[in-house]
Write an enzyme that holds these catalytic residues in place. Structure first.
Site, short mmCIF file in Angstrom:
data_model
loop_
_atom_site.label_atom_id
_atom_site.label_comp_id
_atom_site.label_asym_id
_atom_site.label_seq_id
_atom_site.Cartn_x
_atom_site.Cartn_y
_atom_site.Cartn_z
N SER A 152 0.84 -1.21 0.00
CA SER A 152 0.00 0.00 0.00
C SER A 152 0.87 1.26 0.00
O SER A 152 2.04 1.22 0.40
CB SER A 152 -0.87 -0.02 1.25
OG SER A 152 -1.42 1.25 1.50
N TYR A 165 -3.21 -0.56 9.80
CA TYR A 165 -3.09 -0.94 8.37
C TYR A 165 -1.68 -0.60 7.87
O TYR A 165 -1.04 -1.40 7.19
CB TYR A 165 -4.15 -0.18 7.60
CG TYR A 165 -4.22 -0.46 6.12
CD1 TYR A 165 -4.81 -1.63 5.64
CD2 TYR A 165 -3.74 0.45 5.19
CE1 TYR A 165 -4.91 -1.88 4.28
CE2 TYR A 165 -3.83 0.22 3.83
CZ TYR A 165 -4.41 -0.96 3.38
OH TYR A 165 -4.50 -1.20 2.02
P1 NAD Z 1 -12.24 -6.14 -0.64
O1 NAD Z 1 -12.79 -5.95 0.73
O2 NAD Z 1 -13.10 -5.82 -1.80
O3 NAD Z 1 -11.74 -7.65 -0.78
C1 NAD Z 1 -11.11 -8.35 0.25
C2 NAD Z 1 -11.71 -9.74 0.29
O4 NAD Z 1 -11.01 -10.49 1.30
C3 NAD Z 1 -13.20 -9.75 0.68
O5 NAD Z 1 -13.96 -10.43 -0.30
C4 NAD Z 1 -13.23 -10.47 2.02
O6 NAD Z 1 -14.37 -11.27 2.22
C5 NAD Z 1 -11.97 -11.31 1.96
N1 NAD Z 1 -11.49 -11.67 3.29
C6 NAD Z 1 -11.51 -10.90 4.40
N2 NAD Z 1 -11.03 -11.59 5.44
C7 NAD Z 1 -10.69 -12.82 4.98
C8 NAD Z 1 -10.14 -13.97 5.58
N3 NAD Z 1 -9.84 -14.01 6.88
N4 NAD Z 1 -9.93 -15.05 4.81
C9 NAD Z 1 -10.24 -15.04 3.49
N5 NAD Z 1 -10.77 -13.97 2.87
C10 NAD Z 1 -10.98 -12.87 3.60
O7 NAD Z 1 -10.86 -5.31 -0.70
P2 NAD Z 1 -10.04 -4.82 -1.98
O8 NAD Z 1 -10.29 -3.38 -2.17
O9 NAD Z 1 -10.23 -5.77 -3.11
O10 NAD Z 1 -8.56 -4.97 -1.43
C11 NAD Z 1 -7.77 -6.11 -1.66
C12 NAD Z 1 -6.34 -5.86 -1.18
O11 NAD Z 1 -5.81 -4.72 -1.85
C13 NAD Z 1 -6.25 -5.55 0.31
O12 NAD Z 1 -5.05 -6.08 0.82
C14 NAD Z 1 -6.21 -4.04 0.34
O13 NAD Z 1 -5.58 -3.57 1.50
C15 NAD Z 1 -5.36 -3.79 -0.89
N6 NAD Z 1 -5.46 -2.43 -1.39
C16 NAD Z 1 -6.64 -1.95 -1.89
C17 NAD Z 1 -6.67 -0.64 -2.37
C18 NAD Z 1 -7.91 -0.06 -2.92
O14 NAD Z 1 -7.88 1.11 -3.27
N7 NAD Z 1 -9.01 -0.82 -3.04
C19 NAD Z 1 -5.51 0.14 -2.32
C20 NAD Z 1 -4.36 -0.39 -1.79
C21 NAD Z 1 -4.33 -1.68 -1.35
#
Ligand code: NAD
Length: 271
Positions: A152, A165
């Site tokens: 991130s 985070y």
């Molecule tokens: P999201 O919430 O849409 O998806 C995350 C998924 O992980 C969810 O479907 C959730 O059910 C699943 N999950 C949660 N706990 C779990 C567990 N214990 N076991 C298995 N599955 C589990 O989030 P996203 O936006 O797709 O983010 C995905 C990754 O990308 C994360 O690590 C997030 O920090 C990172 N990220 C996202 C962004 C952004 O702008 N969306 C930016 C930087 C980093």
């Protein structure tokens, strides 16, 4: 015909958090390029919702799994080994901000509940380390594989409101470097471990802090855009290419890196 450097067809790919925004988009691209994909998520309903579309693109399986539970991960590993016999790609996309782990504008670090701190650090750090160990062991046995973690912008310099985070994702960075070293020196240089560091993308978890109900930018997102030379948020699909690259032969000498995908955010001082 010469095979593309970026070819990933036939590879067996696991995407944790595959029911989420980033995980499902990454899975779509892997499928479109001929990989066989297993999406893992703790929420069955999220898997069901994503599978409907993903199944139209290629061979995909959805399995419920908790990335914080070694037994759950080992069960899934067994099923995948029985079905496919190998694991070529692991994308650790389960993670993100958690409700109590993000401070409100009014709160300070002294308001952070320790249980909320542990939830967010566990999900993002332990939730990357455990699957890497369980599925990475198969890669160590077969002598090749590629792991892609999700870092991130919160690891480059401090971002307000997300203390847990930020430290967890910084842990993901050093774990990425550490495991890259471990795999190449003790097992096989063909096992590579890298991370991508997305900038700001509108996802389910952060929509409310970046976009007002009327669609306008929040004060926070105005600051983000001001610091982003490209002057926009990323589109989730803009992460697909780098993941495919890292999983392909084109990246055969690349391991232990953390690659920003951020429209220039991390490279710009703001002045
Ligand atoms: P999201 O919430 O849409 O998806 C995350 C998924 O992980 C969810 O479907 C959730 O059910 C699943 N999950 C949660 N706990 C779990 C567990 N214990 N076991 C298995 N599955 C589990 O989030 P996203 O936006 O797709 O983010 C995905 C990754 O990308 C994360 O690590 C997030 O920090 C990172 N990220 C996202 C962004 C952004 O702008 N969306 C930016 C930087 C980093």
């Amino acid at each position: 015909m010469q095979q593309s450097l970026f070819d990933i067809s036939g590879k067996i790919a696991i995407v944790t958090g595959g029911g989420g925004v980033l995980g499902s988009s990454i899975s779509e691209n892997l499928l479109k390029n001929g990989a066989k994909v297993i999406i893992l998520d703790i929420r069955q309903e999220a898997l069901d919702a994503r599978l409907e579309k993903l199944q139209t693109l290629g061979e995909v399986t959805g399995l419920t799994c908790n990335v914080l539970d070694m037994e759950s991960l080992r069960n899934v590993r067994q099923q995948i080994k029985e079905q496919y016999g190998r694991i070529d790609i692991l994308v650790n996309a389960a993670g993100g901000n958690t409700p109590g782990g993000t401070l409100t504008e009014e709160q300070t670090i002294f308001d952070l509940k320790m249980e909320d701190f542990h939830k967010v650090t566990d999900l993002n750090l332990t939730g990357t380390i455990y699957p890497s160990i369980v599925f990475g062991e198969v890669m160590a046995e077969q002598g090749e594989g590629s792991i892609v973690n999700i870092s991130s912008m919160a690891t480059y310099s401090a971002i307000t409101r997300v203390p847990g985070y930020s430290v967890a994702k910084t842990g993901v960075n050093i774990f990425t470097q550490w495991l890259a070293m471990e795999m190449a020196t003790k097992f096989n240089e063909k096992i590579r471990v890298n991370a991508i560091a997305p900038g700001f993308f509108i996802g389910d978890q952060n929509r409310a802090v970046l976009i007002n109900p009327d669609g306008s930018l929040t004060e926070r997102s105005k600051k983000v855009i001001a610091r982003t030379p490209m002057k926009r948020f990323g589109d989730i699909s803009e992460l697909n290419g780098i993941v495919q690259f890292l999983c392909s032969n084109a990246a055969s000498f690349i391991t232990g890196t953390i690659i920003p995908v951020d429209g220039g955010f991390s490279s710009f001082s703001g002045v």
